[in-house]
Write a protein that holds these residues in place. Structure first.
Motif, PDB file in Angstrom:
ATOM      1  N   LYS A  99       1.991  -7.275  -1.644  1.00 12.94           N
ATOM      2  CA  LYS A  99       1.521  -5.363  -1.535  1.00 12.94           C
ATOM      3  C   LYS A  99       0.592  -4.896  -2.755  1.00 12.94           C
ATOM      4  O   LYS A  99       0.715  -5.958  -4.179  1.00 12.94           O
ATOM      5  CB  LYS A  99       3.651  -4.487  -1.953  1.00 12.94           C
ATOM      6  N   ASN A 100       0.000  -3.977  -3.249  1.00 13.70           N
ATOM      7  CA  ASN A 100      -0.668  -3.931  -4.038  1.00 13.70           C
ATOM      8  C   ASN A 100      -2.015  -5.035  -4.541  1.00 13.70           C
ATOM      9  O   ASN A 100      -2.180  -5.130  -5.514  1.00 13.70           O
ATOM     10  CB  ASN A 100       0.089  -2.942  -5.243  1.00 13.70           C
ATOM     11  N   GLU A 101      -1.972  -5.506  -3.652  1.00 13.39           N
ATOM     12  CA  GLU A 101      -3.296  -6.600  -3.982  1.00 13.39           C
ATOM     13  C   GLU A 101      -4.600  -6.127  -3.117  1.00 13.39           C
ATOM     14  O   GLU A 101      -4.381  -5.324  -2.052  1.00 13.39           O
ATOM     15  CB  GLU A 101      -2.825  -7.959  -4.102  1.00 13.39           C
ATOM     16  N   VAL A 102      -5.538  -6.888  -3.499  1.00 16.52           N
ATOM     17  CA  VAL A 102      -6.913  -6.148  -2.738  1.00 16.52           C
ATOM     18  C   VAL A 102      -7.126  -7.326  -2.519  1.00 16.52           C
ATOM     19  O   VAL A 102      -7.219  -8.571  -3.203  1.00 16.52           O
ATOM     20  CB  VAL A 102      -7.866  -5.613  -3.502  1.00 16.52           C
ATOM     21  N   GLN A 147      -3.519   0.176  -7.290  1.00 11.01           N
ATOM     22  CA  GLN A 147      -1.844   0.746  -8.139  1.00 11.01           C
ATOM     23  C   GLN A 147      -1.243   1.343  -7.240  1.00 11.01           C
ATOM     24  O   GLN A 147       0.229   1.715  -7.111  1.00 11.01           O
ATOM     25  CB  GLN A 147      -2.975   1.868  -8.825  1.00 11.01           C
ATOM     26  N   ASN A 148      -2.090   2.188  -6.122  1.00 14.35           N
ATOM     27  CA  ASN A 148      -0.736   2.580  -5.085  1.00 14.35           C
ATOM     28  C   ASN A 148      -1.248   2.379  -3.567  1.00 14.35           C
ATOM     29  O   ASN A 148      -0.077   2.516  -3.248  1.00 14.35           O
ATOM     30  CB  ASN A 148      -1.185   4.750  -4.191  1.00 14.35           C
ATOM     31  N   TYR A 149      -2.358   1.405  -3.373  1.00 17.29           N
ATOM     32  CA  TYR A 149      -2.146   0.519  -1.802  1.00 17.29           C
ATOM     33  C   TYR A 149      -2.536  -0.655  -1.689  1.00 17.29           C
ATOM     34  O   TYR A 149      -2.527  -1.040  -2.979  1.00 17.29           O
ATOM     35  CB  TYR A 149      -3.166   1.367  -0.888  1.00 17.29           C
ATOM     36  N   GLU A 156     -16.431   0.085  -5.409  1.00 16.81           N
ATOM     37  CA  GLU A 156     -16.092  -0.168  -5.194  1.00 16.81           C
ATOM     38  C   GLU A 156     -15.344   0.094  -6.332  1.00 16.81           C
ATOM     39  O   GLU A 156     -13.620  -0.490  -6.914  1.00 16.81           O
ATOM     40  CB  GLU A 156     -17.284  -1.196  -6.170  1.00 16.81           C
ATOM     41  N   GLU A 157     -15.753   1.315  -7.554  1.00 18.18           N
ATOM     42  CA  GLU A 157     -14.804   1.418  -8.580  1.00 18.18           C
ATOM     43  C   GLU A 157     -13.924   2.096  -7.942  1.00 18.18           C
ATOM     44  O   GLU A 157     -12.522   1.694  -8.343  1.00 18.18           O
ATOM     45  CB  GLU A 157     -15.196   2.674  -9.123  1.00 18.18           C
ATOM     46  N   LEU A 158     -14.162   2.833  -7.064  1.00 16.94           N
ATOM     47  CA  LEU A 158     -12.021   2.775  -6.170  1.00 16.94           C
ATOM     48  C   LEU A 158     -12.017   2.080  -5.732  1.00 16.94           C
ATOM     49  O   LEU A 158     -10.330   2.340  -5.797  1.00 16.94           O
ATOM     50  CB  LEU A 158     -13.501   4.305  -4.716  1.00 16.94           C
ATOM     51  N   ILE A 159     -11.921   1.236  -5.051  1.00 14.14           N
ATOM     52  CA  ILE A 159     -11.762  -0.034  -4.427  1.00 14.14           C
ATOM     53  C   ILE A 159     -10.560  -0.050  -5.938  1.00 14.14           C
ATOM     54  O   ILE A 159      -8.895  -0.634  -5.564  1.00 14.14           O
ATOM     55  CB  ILE A 159     -12.135  -0.953  -4.158  1.00 14.14           C
ATOM     56  N   GLU A 209       0.476   2.955   3.564  1.00 13.29           N
ATOM     57  CA  GLU A 209       0.524   1.883   2.969  1.00 13.29           C
ATOM     58  C   GLU A 209      -0.558   0.925   2.347  1.00 13.29           C
ATOM     59  O   GLU A 209      -0.441   0.502   1.679  1.00 13.29           O
ATOM     60  CB  GLU A 209       1.662   1.538   3.573  1.00 13.29           C
ATOM     61  N   ILE A 210      -1.158   1.052   3.700  1.00 13.47           N
ATOM     62  CA  ILE A 210      -2.477  -0.164   4.213  1.00 13.47           C
ATOM     63  C   ILE A 210      -3.724   0.416   3.940  1.00 13.47           C
ATOM     64  O   ILE A 210      -3.640   1.569   5.041  1.00 13.47           O
ATOM     65  CB  ILE A 210      -1.935  -1.409   4.703  1.00 13.47           C
TER      66      ILE A 210
END
Lengths: 306, 289, 257
Positions: free
Chosen positions: C35-38, C201-203, C193-196, C173-174
């Motif tokens: 959860k909450n990782e890229v 934090q939330n997704y 990329e900044e957006l990602i 959620e994802i």
């Protein structure tokens, strides 16, 4: 469970109902085809078998009042008119398609394309009326004038194979042009570039590369044109004279009045008694079989292409 | 380097000029034929057309008088055919294109549609006569606008199905997936994304189908009854303009009156063709603006 | 819950095979995503990374003649269970596509599309969702004065951020991203990329990319795919600085791909 289907979810119910309705609609064409086949064969086939299939197809006399039903003259009429119309219409149609796709300046194409579309839209009875007045008149003058000593009197009315051929050739042009043009347009650019790179002229490229590459599509266009021609009814009735006879072989055929399969049905259905009507439906079966053969050919052609 | 004989080059060039001339002539001939038909029919017909011609009833089998009942019959018939065929045709196209998985059954449906399109209209007419006029005569009124319309529906269904399918296929898969990926149902995606984008193509196909119904004669010859009287309900017999033209020309031999009807038909077809292209452009612009 | 690692995973993939017709496009893939990782999928084209992404919200269902063998669980639920409603699944697992695909309707309607589909009709509520989503996608300031303009008039980068906003409006959620910057210029890429980085934090974000620098810049963990199999999975900086497998080293040093 989280992603579980909800039984009473509104949008799922809607989806289910829509799907069933659309499915039923989709069956309509199969059902129609089934009904048409059933009704036409059910009415015509028993008669054909009772009467004798060979007597019916190869009989040369059609005389409903005496219960004689031979449709060979009509088969001959349909085939002659269709074949000759294709001999004129197909080359012109293919030529126009090549011109439109490969040669025409954009401004000219902008005029020719809508013209072809319009030609396709003109009701067949209007073209028939034009033929009945203009073409028949012209042919009558020729056959009663310079050709009168070579033609039997019955061949001098202007109502003739030739009139039917000219009218049909006009009517199948749009079909042949649009389908051939599609397949010519689909020839990959690289083929042409390859040809140009070898120093070929534009015409050499068209003749040796583009047209051969579009061959199967053009053939399909011609076959569909045949289907269209054999099924055409109204315009043909108005110009071919509709007399049930096999024309004299030779050039005189062009001036012979004939009757086609479609014409036979359209002319007599209105007043036919029960047996006569069955004979007309049997005529319809022959027409139907012609169309199925033609369509199977296009299907075969498409299979080979893919 | 390979030496190219100058003579050969000249010959090649001459061939091309000759070929291109022939092809251009073929195209010119096609346009000329169209012009000849349109101009001839209009010139013969326009002198007959007047307010009385359009609004009077025919006399002596149509050799005199007007064509009002045929105009009304045409409108009734076209309206009824489109009302039934358009939803079924578009619905079929949606099902084939958006719901049905590829497979044997789909090929069968496609083949049936193609064969239905290939059947000569006179055969459609025979079927309509036997099924709608005779077998269902108690419900359709026998030879009637309803029988003719149902026959017309069977005849133009394949046209609408094919053209609508093409319009639906032209909607980019990217957009469909974009919508489905947001957790929408297929039907929602079709309603909100696919159909609005396909509407210009579908509308054009329906207008062209109208043209086809107006121009058709053989199928209606056997199902409409050819009545000269003004139809008031769909259970009445009627004749369309095209059928009227045919019957007048063949039965009364009065080609002048037939040309009058022909001129009206050509004007109608012209309007329909212009409307089809015009509306297409308009609808495309509206949705992308 | 038998061990710590599994309890933290939001996506669990176990022994997954995937077939197009007879071709096996994914072989024996197992993977946990927290959860909450890229999480980045990298690898040469045709290696199966996009296929796996599409498995995760069953977009592959749309392609005929495909087959899934194995288990995919999201938040502990098997998403290939016959009782699963794909529509519900896709609400929780959103997708941003390779090519920006805004609908040819207004900017506002694009973002409101998902919420409306899910039954939100109240204008004020929709407006709040639209504004919040556009702010999260860092697009609000650029479009707030022209919400009724057609979305197709935006630049490529703006269109892609709009598509991200559109996904966020559904509150998933994802978020799955399939090479989201491959059609964009460098400046627009940087913005996405900044957006990602903000999003995690939330997704939970799963991103497919064949740009290794991008994987290095945005992701916490990376998996390298080759010919339908996962070669190596690790913390991103570990994978790039200290690869365990020879093939990983070959790939990141540019010997193929």
């Amino acid at each position: 469970m989280k992603f579980q289907k909800e039984k009473n979810n509104k949008s799922n119910i809607e989806e289910g109902i829509v799907k069933v309705i659309l499915f039923i609609m989709a069956l309509s064409s199969v059902i129609s085809l089934g009904l048409i086949t059933f009704f036409v064969f059910n009415e015509g086939l028993p008669f054909m078998i009772n009467y004798g299939i060979t007597d019916f197809i190869f009989g040369t006399t059609w005389n409903p009042t005496d219960q004689v039903y031979g449709i060979f003259p009509m088969i001959v009429g349909s085939v002659i008119v269709t074949v000759l119309a294709m001999l004129i219409g197909a080359p012109i149609g293919i030529a126009v398609a090549v011109y439109l796709v490969e040669i025409a300046p954009r401004r000219v194409a902008k005029i020719v394309k809508p013209a072809i579309q319009l030609l396709e839209g003109i009701p067949s009875v209007v073209i028939g009326l034009f033929g009945m007045v203009v073409i028949i008149d012209l042919l009558r003058r020729i056959s009663r004038g310079p050709l009168s000593e070579y033609l039997p009197a019955g061949y001098q009315t202007g109502y003739s194979v030739l009139a039917g051929v000219l009218i049909l050739a006009i009517m199948i042009l749009p079909t042949i042009i649009s389908i051939s043009a599609d397949s010519i347009r689909a020839v990959p650019q690289e083929y042409k570039e390859g040809s140009y790179a070898m120093g070929a002229t534009k015409w050499q490229t068209i003749f040796r590369v583009v047209v051969p590459a579009a061959k199967s599509g053009i053939l399909a266009a011609v076959i569909l044109g045949v289907g269209r021609a054999i099924g055409e009814t109204m315009a043909i009735i108005m110009v071919v004279g509709n007399s049930v006879q096999i024309p004299i072989p030779g050039w005189e055929t062009l001036f012979a009045p004939v009757r086609t399969l479609t014409g036979n049905i359209a002319l007599e259905m209105g007043y036919a008694g029960p047996e006569h009507r069955q004979a007309l439906f049997a005529t319809g079966i022959i027409l139907f079989i012609f169309i199925i053969i033609i369509n199977s050919l296009t299907l075969l052609l498409r299979r080979r292409r893919t | 380097m390979v030496e190219v004989k100058p003579n050969h080059l000249i010959k090649v060039k001459r061939n091309q000029v000759f070929a291109f001339t022939m092809l251009s002539l073929a195209a010119a001939l096609t346009v000329l034929i169209l012009l000849a038909i349109v101009i001839y029919v209009m010139s013969q017909g326009l002198s007959v057309i007047s307010m009385e011609f359009l609004l009077d009833s025919p006399k002596s089998m149509g050799a005199e008088g007007g064509i009002y009942p045929a105009i009304v019959g045409t409108i009734y018939l076209v309206g009824l055919v489109i009302l039934i065929a358009a939803p079924i045709g578009v619905g079929t196209a949606i099902y084939l294109n958006e719901y049905m998985p590829d497979g044997r059954f789909k090929s069968v449906l496609r083949f049936a549609t193609e064969l239905l399109a290939a059947i000569p209209s006179i055969v459609h007419g025979m079927f309509g006569f036997l099924f709608f006029v005779i077998a269902l005569g108690d419900y359709t009124g026998g030879w009637s606008i309803l029988s003719g319309a149902l026959t017309g529906v069977v005849m133009i269904l394949p046209i609408i199905i094919r053209a609508s399918e093409e319009a639906l296929r032209s909607v980019s898969n990217n957009l469909k997936e974009g919508s489905l990926a947001l957790g929408t149902t297929r039907w929602y995606t079709i309603k909100k994304i696919v159909l609005p984008l396909a509407i210009p193509g579908i509308t054009t196909s329906i207008i062209l189908a109208i043209g086809r119904v107006i121009g058709e004669t053989a199928a209606f010859l056997l199902t409409l009854g050819g009545s000269l009287l003004l139809a008031t309900t769909v259970f009445d017999g009627a004749r369309t303009l095209a059928l009227h033209l045919y019957l007048v020309a063949m039965e009364t031999g009065n080609t002048e009156m037939a040309f009058g009807t022909g001129a009206v038909l050509i004007v109608l077809i012209l309007i329909i063709n212009l409307a089809a292209t015009g509306l297409f452009k308009l609808l495309v612009r509206r949705f992308s603006a | 819950m038998t061990n710590q690692k599994e309890s933290n995973a939001i996506i669990e993939i176990e022994d997954l095979d995937f077939y197009y017709n007879q071709t096996k496009a994914l072989k024996n893939v197992s993977l946990d995503i927290n959860k909450n990782e890229v999480f980045a999928f990298i690898g040469p084209s045709g290696c199966g990374k996009t296929t796996l992404l599409r498995v995760l919200n069953r977009m592959n269902d749309l392609i005929p003649k495909t087959r899934v063998v194995g288990k995919v669980q999201i938040e502990g639920h098997d998403i290939y269970d016959p009782n699963v409603d794909v529509v519900q699944l896709r609400k929780s697992v959103g997708t941003v596509f390779q090519k920006p695909n805004p609908f040819p309707i207004s900017i506002f309607d694009n973002v409101a599309y998902g919420p409306k589909a899910h039954g939100i009709k109240n204008k004020k509520e929709l407006m709040e969702i639209v504004e919040e989503s556009l702010r999260q996608a860092a697009l609000w300031d650029e479009v707030k004065d022209r919400l009724n303009d057609s979305a197709t008039g935006l630049s490529g980068g703006q269109q892609q951020r709009l598509c991200i906003a559109r996904v966020m409006a559904v509150k998933p959620e994802i978020i799955l991203m399939d090479e989201p910057t491959s059609a964009l210029d460098p400046i627009a890429t940087l913005k996405v990329e900044e957006l990602i980085n903000e999003l995690k934090q939330n997704y939970t974000v799963v991103i497919v990319t064949h740009n290794m620098e991008q994987a290095a810049r945005v992701s916490d963990k990376t998996a390298l795919f080759l010919n339908g199999s996962i070669i190596e999975t690790n913390e991103t900086n570990q994978l790039f600085t200290n690869p365990k497998e020879q093939e990983t080293e070959d790939y990141i040093t540019g010997k193929f791909g």
